[in-house]
Design a protein around this motif. Structure first.
Motif, short mmCIF file in Angstrom:
data_model
loop_
_atom_site.label_atom_id
_atom_site.label_comp_id
_atom_site.label_asym_id
_atom_site.label_seq_id
_atom_site.Cartn_x
_atom_site.Cartn_y
_atom_site.Cartn_z
N CYS A 76 0.85 -1.19 0.00
CA CYS A 76 0.00 0.00 0.00
C CYS A 76 0.88 1.24 0.00
O CYS A 76 1.62 1.48 0.96
CB CYS A 76 -0.91 0.00 1.24
N TYR A 78 1.71 5.21 0.46
CA TYR A 78 1.11 6.31 1.22
C TYR A 78 1.79 7.60 0.79
O TYR A 78 2.98 7.65 0.52
CB TYR A 78 1.21 6.07 2.73
N GLN A 79 0.96 8.66 0.75
CA GLN A 79 1.42 9.96 0.24
C GLN A 79 1.66 10.99 1.33
O GLN A 79 2.30 12.01 1.10
CB GLN A 79 0.40 10.53 -0.75
N GLU A 102 4.93 9.13 -3.97
CA GLU A 102 4.54 8.66 -2.65
C GLU A 102 5.72 8.83 -1.70
O GLU A 102 6.87 8.99 -2.14
CB GLU A 102 4.07 7.21 -2.66
N GLN A 195 -9.97 3.77 0.18
CA GLN A 195 -8.58 3.43 0.49
C GLN A 195 -7.85 4.64 1.06
O GLN A 195 -7.87 5.74 0.48
CB GLN A 195 -7.87 2.96 -0.78
N THR A 197 -4.67 6.98 2.16
CA THR A 197 -3.37 7.28 1.55
C THR A 197 -2.45 8.03 2.52
O THR A 197 -1.35 8.42 2.13
CB THR A 197 -3.54 8.13 0.28
#
Length: 385
Positions: A76, A78-79, A102, A195, A197
């Motif tokens: 996954c 993440y930002q 990201e 979802q 982020t």
């Protein structure tokens, strides 16, 4: 007696990465591990043991030809990383600050290990599942081990068998260590929200509480608290635990179901010396850190990268020089990160009024600090140091 250039004790995320790097340099490598990780299947529940993999670690895993296998399984991106004590005063790190897609990826530890093992097979690493590894000799010429019923000699031994390293103890390397007053309770949930982020963390006097976004609308809730409180949370039913989360955790983005949970003790360790003759200790075998900022595995990958670079530069003929350079470069960096996390932990884990005001000013100042904020983010991502 079997002979190898390198023997790696420990086939987890760090050991398997170092084995892969040495094999790519054309060295003969034996990797020892005590158990076989379970093969990945898409129907499996997400593991409780996950790591926040920084961009620098991703780049290393790409160089090691492991990232494609890892990303084909489950992860996954993440930002954003958000930190706060007062919800009205947040410190936000965003990938847009550095023009990145990201900040990193949340990946299950087992999946990273499996991806590296696939790469190991293609690179020609010899892997063995062993029950007993006994150090026989460790001299300026190399290391000899008795592995079950086999004797092995290697010019270099890399010790990467985790925080409770048996081989570190056999080498007689002392450590400085203490337990934090908190335990960590990890709770995997399935959200009915889109979802996520962003990974975030709110600080309380009793300890921080965090959310880590995971694949497929899952998330990990991380609850740090006293050992007694965590012990009590573990005794609750799923419905009771959900009510506690709703009452005491920062607001979640929607309804959720609890899937599984487990607790982990928090301990700081640092080995007194990284090198002894032809043995070098890396990763959690050398240092463990408060997991507040998710830097543990990333520090391990900095160890791997540095060790590979020094051995490649100096060659096996000048291993002593390579290992000295490795320790000189890595020990201060690891100690600095450990100390920074300890200061952060101590500063936020109390309710003293003067420190509350100081924390508020520090978060607000960092949020608007421009270049300093960017430097901090780059350091956390491994672009500095």
């Amino acid at each position: 007696m079997e002979n190898f250039d390198v023997v790696v004790v420990g086939g987890g995320m760090i050991g398997a990465a170092s084995a892969q790097g040495f094999a790519q340099q054309g060295l003969s490598v034996l990797m020892l591990e005590s158990y076989q990780p379970k093969a990945f299947d898409t129907s499996q529940a997400i593991d409780l043991r996950v790591s926040a993999i920084s961009q620098a670690s991703v780049n290393l895993l790409k160089q090691l030809d492991a990232w494609s296998a890892i990303s084909a399984m489950r992860l996954c991106p993440y930002q954003q990383l958000q930190v706060w004590e007062d919800p009205q005063n947040k410190l936000i790190f965003d990938c847009a600050q550095l023009d990145l897609p990201e900040l990193g990826f949340m990946v299950e530890n087992r999946i990273i290990q499996l991806g590296l093992w696939q790469a190991n097979e293609q690179a020609g690493v010899t892997r063995r599942i062993v029950h007993n590894s006994q150090l026989q000799t460790n001299t300026a010429e190399g290391v000899s081990l008795k592995i079950d019923d086999t004797e092995v000699f290697a010019k270099l031994m890399v010790v990467a068998d985790g925080a409770n390293s048996s081989m570190r103890q056999q080498l007689g390397l002392g450590i400085s260590a203490w337990d934090y007053r908190h335990d960590c309770f990890a709770i995997n949930i399935k959200l009915d929200a889109p979802q996520q982020t962003a990974t975030w963390q709110q600080f309380y006097p009793s300890g921080p509480r965090a959310l880590l976004p995971l694949a497929e609308q899952h998330a990990a809730l991380i609850w740090y608290d006293s050992k007694d409180t965590i012990r009590g949370l573990k005794q609750l039913t799923s419905n009771q635990l959900k009510h506690r989360i709703e009452a005491e955790f920062p607001a979640l983005p929607g309804d959720f179901d609890i899937l599984n949970s487990a607790s982990f003790p928090l301990t700081r360790r640092h080995v007194n010396q990284y090198v002894k003759h032809r043995a070098v200790v890396i990763g959690d075998a050398a240092h463990t850190i408060n997991p507040l900022a998710g830097q543990g595995v990333n520090l391990g990958y900095r160890d791997v990268k540095c060790l590979l670079e020094q051995v490649e530069h100096c060659g096996l003929e000048e291993l002593d020089k390579a290992l000295r350079r490795f320790e000189v470069r890595r020990k201060p960096d690891n100690l600095s990160m450990q100390t920074s996390m300890d200061v952060f932990y101590l500063m936020f884990s109390n309710s003293l009024s003067p420190l509350q005001q100081l924390r508020k000013l520090a978060i607000k100042g960092m949020q608007h600090s421009g270049p300093i904020k960017n430097w901090t983010l780059k350091y956390a991502l491994g672009d500095i140091g």
